[in-house]
Design an enzyme around this catalytic site. Structure first.
Site, PDB file in Angstrom:
ATOM      1  N   SER A 115       0.738  -1.190   0.076  1.00 26.44           N
ATOM      2  CA  SER A 115      -0.081   0.087   0.120  1.00 26.44           C
ATOM      3  C   SER A 115       0.908   1.468   0.039  1.00 26.44           C
ATOM      4  CB  SER A 115      -0.980   0.386   1.351  1.00 26.44           C
ATOM      5  OG  SER A 115      -1.953  -0.952   1.070  1.00 26.44           O
ATOM      6  N   HIS A 124      -4.078  -1.717  -4.607  1.00 25.88           N
ATOM      7  CA  HIS A 124      -3.994  -3.317  -5.047  1.00 25.88           C
ATOM      8  C   HIS A 124      -4.868  -4.302  -4.728  1.00 25.88           C
ATOM      9  CE1 HIS A 124      -3.420  -4.174  -0.812  1.00 25.88           C
ATOM     10  NE2 HIS A 124      -2.767  -3.258  -0.609  1.00 25.88           N
ATOM     11  N   HIS A 142      -6.402  -9.804   4.793  1.00 23.97           N
ATOM     12  CA  HIS A 142      -5.231 -10.319   5.074  1.00 23.97           C
ATOM     13  C   HIS A 142      -5.471 -11.471   6.235  1.00 23.97           C
ATOM     14  CE1 HIS A 142      -2.040  -8.118   3.482  1.00 23.97           C
ATOM     15  NE2 HIS A 142      -2.385  -6.834   3.708  1.00 23.97           N
ATOM     16  N   THR A 167      -1.794   4.363   3.479  1.00 23.69           N
ATOM     17  CA  THR A 167      -2.411   5.204   2.340  1.00 23.69           C
ATOM     18  C   THR A 167      -2.370   6.621   2.646  1.00 23.69           C
ATOM     19  OG1 THR A 167      -3.597   3.003   1.594  1.00 23.69           O
ATOM     20  CG2 THR A 167      -4.611   5.264   1.091  1.00 23.69           C
ATOM     21  N   GLU A 184     -10.482   6.732   2.561  1.00 21.09           N
ATOM     22  CA  GLU A 184      -9.949   5.411   2.521  1.00 21.09           C
ATOM     23  C   GLU A 184     -10.846   4.303   3.169  1.00 21.09           C
ATOM     24  OE1 GLU A 184      -6.231   2.558   3.110  1.00 21.09           O
ATOM     25  OE2 GLU A 184      -6.537   4.253   4.512  1.00 21.09           O
ATOM     26  N   HIS A 236      -1.018   5.294   9.141  1.00 24.39           N
ATOM     27  CA  HIS A 236      -1.157   4.356   8.162  1.00 24.39           C
ATOM     28  C   HIS A 236      -0.630   4.502   6.490  1.00 24.39           C
ATOM     29  CE1 HIS A 236      -2.505  -0.138   6.837  1.00 24.39           C
ATOM     30  NE2 HIS A 236      -1.369  -0.234   7.951  1.00 24.39           N
ATOM     31  N   HIS A 240      -0.973  -9.743  -0.866  1.00 26.52           N
ATOM     32  CA  HIS A 240      -1.537  -9.103  -1.956  1.00 26.52           C
ATOM     33  C   HIS A 240      -1.874  -9.816  -3.151  1.00 26.52           C
ATOM     34  CE1 HIS A 240      -0.470  -4.967   0.400  1.00 26.52           C
ATOM     35  NE2 HIS A 240      -1.419  -5.587   1.042  1.00 26.52           N
TER      36      HIS A 240
END
Length: 540
Positions: free
Chosen positions: A112, A374, A336, A177, A327, A175, A459
């Protein structure tokens, strides 16, 4: 154009053509011919909007690859009582769509940090690094190289153009992003001072300090999400899986001193009751680390739609316009852990935030881009019937029952492997749990099957969709490098000192561009020449 009309069109409201979940008869020839013609007429009626984009909204579904969008649309449709396949998420009705190639400069499958840096800065960079081009090295800070490697972002450019800026996220505000809008660091994990190796503490600030102390972060009008630990705020419960500050600073207090007309809010009630007419900035921090998943969100935590609505109401006060990044970050975090249901619920929450935004802006003057940074190793498989529960089984009911029941949604890797693997049987044919008898499958934290064990699922490396509406959204088309998105935003919004349709700035930048039709035709011919030659040779 009437705002309500726009919203209704983009929602793709389900009418009489939507099949109920228990349908056993399906649409025939007349339906598909009419729907195809309707789609054609809608597209023929589209006219390019070549006004300046006064406002820019960038929605990032973190990890929202094509399989997630498809499954998410079916999931949302099924929650509304239909078969689901015919539903469209609001952004799937946008008139312009393209595909972005997501690789980092040094990785086939990206993270990311590198992808968000590409989206926001127009420059691709290395894996796990933020705001630095490929001259800089991962996990190694050199002051001279870092200074030469720093990239600027759409947030910098918008601020220099006189626009207000901000972001909201369901992850930490430090984070990867959101940090890619404002930070420059050799390791995306350097969110707190305690994470930076001792030898680099004088070389680079932690991401939280960069947000509060340095431009463009210090100039944001809106910052909302989680991450109280990283800001040095006293909020419980603490998250042992992420860092805490070691310098004793409470950065929210530093921010308040620097922004006396701003408001620090820590719960939904405070956020929604703000007197926005007399508030210049908002710092909203609603959890120690990431915000809870929407499916299990307590009432004191605002929704993504809540945060988006309040952000736009504040930002739109600027007559020069605004740029806002929104986001939905926990799509990625759910994937994940192989939590498919939670991931799809987060997609639905992103749609709600987009719909909330449409109630606050005029699309004639607002460029809206929805994309992912992604994808994930997440897939839809099998041969389930139309309308089958998207979270259900994939076995073809028309064939002889297969030896093992399996699910429509599965992962190539992740922690779900161990959950499904049977270790209590000595029968070599009893490898996996019997899903027909698993009573936990309807729970939000149920992990779907993974073919190979990984502590956290990885990913995916395929292209991601980019959906656009508003001024110059027609520039989103075809397949392009992910960094192209920032260039479209800059062009549409006429950012200062960037190539745009508002003035002839091309020759003042790093390169010259000609827009002559002749040159364009020559370029097209040259790009197609190899295919023409191959076609001719194939005839001999």
């Amino acid at each position: 154009m009437n705002r309500l009309v726009i919203v209704c069109v983009l929602m793709g409201l389900l009418g009489s053509s939507a099949l109920p979940r228990d349908a056993t008869t399906y649409e025939e020839m007349s339906f598909w011919l009419k729907s195809g013609q309707k789609n054609l007429q809608d597209n023929l009626a589209i006219r390019q909007n070549v006004r300046r984009a006064k406002n820019v909204l960038i929605f990032i579904g973190d990890g929202m690859g094509i399989s997630t969008i498809t499954a998410g649309r079916i999931f949302k449709g099924q929650t509304m009582g239909t078969t689901g396949e015919e539903y469209k998420l609001v952004f799937e009705n946008f008139p312009n769509t393209g595909f972005a190639k997501t690789y980092n400069t040094d990785k086939q499958v990206p993270d990311s940090a590198g992808t968000a840096t590409a989206i926001f800065s127009g420059v691709k960079c290395r894996y796990a690094m933020i705001g630095l081009d490929s001259k800089a090295k991962y996990n190694h800070c050199d002051p001279a190289i870092n200074e030469a490697s720093k990239v600027t972002t759409v947030a910098d450019w918008a601020q220099k153009t006189g626009m207000d800026t901000g972001f909201v996220t369901t992850t930490r505000i430090t984070h990867a992003t959101p940090a890619s809008l404002y930070a420059h660091t050799n390791n995306r994990d350097w969110e707190c001072d305690t994470e930076i190796p001792e030898q680099y503490k004088q070389c680079v600030k932690d991401i939280a300090r960069q947000l509060v102390e340095d431009e463009p972060g210090s100039n944001f009008q809106v910052m909302m999400g989680g991450g109280a630990q990283h800001m040095g705020m006293d909020m419980m419960p603490q998250d042992p899986d992420t860092c805490s500050r070691g310098d004793g600073q409470n950065l929210s207090e530093v921010w308040s001193r620097n922004n006396p007309d701003g408001a620090v809010v820590t719960n939904a009630e405070q956020l929604m009751s703000l007197d926005l007419a007399n508030t210049s900035k908002i710092l909203g921090v609603f959890a120690s680390s990431h915000l809870p998943y929407h499916a299990v969100r307590p009432a004191q935590v605002p929704t993504l739609a809540n945060m988006t609505t309040q952000a736009i109401k504040l930002l739109r006060k600027n007559k020069n316009g605004f740029l806002l990044m929104v986001e939905s970050g926990k799509i990625d975090i759910a994937h994940h852990q192989n939590y498919a249901k939670l991931a799809l619920t987060e997609v639905s929450e992103l749609e709600e935030a987009i719909l909330a935004a449409f109630q606050q802006v005029n699309l004639d003057e607002t460029l809206v881009i929805v994309t992912a940074d992604h994808s994930h190793s997440f897939t839809m498989n099998g041969y389930p019937n139309r309308g089958n529960d998207i979270l259900g089984f994939a076995n073809d009911p028309n064939k002889v029952k297969e030896l093992q029941t399996y699910e429509t949604l599965t992962y190539a890797n992740g922690p779900g492997y161990f959950y499904h693997r049977r270790n209590d049987s000595k029968n070599v044919n009893e490898t996996w749990r019997n899903l027909d008898q698993d009573k936990t499958r309807n729970q939000p934290f149920y992990p779907h099957m993974a073919a190979m064990y990984a502590k956290t699922e990885t990913h995916g490396g395929e292209d991601v969709g980019v959906y656009a509406v508003g001024p110059y959204s027609h520039l989103i088309r075809g397949t392009f490098e992910q960094n192209y998105i920032a260039h479209v935003v800059a062009y549409a919004a006429c950012f200062n000192n960037w190539p745009s349709h508002c003035d002839d700035t091309y020759h003042r930048y790093f390169y010259e561009i000609t827009s002559s039709a002749t040159t364009l035709r020559h370029s097209l011919i040259l790009s197609l020449l190899p295919f023409v030659v191959l076609s001719i040779l194939a005839k001999f």
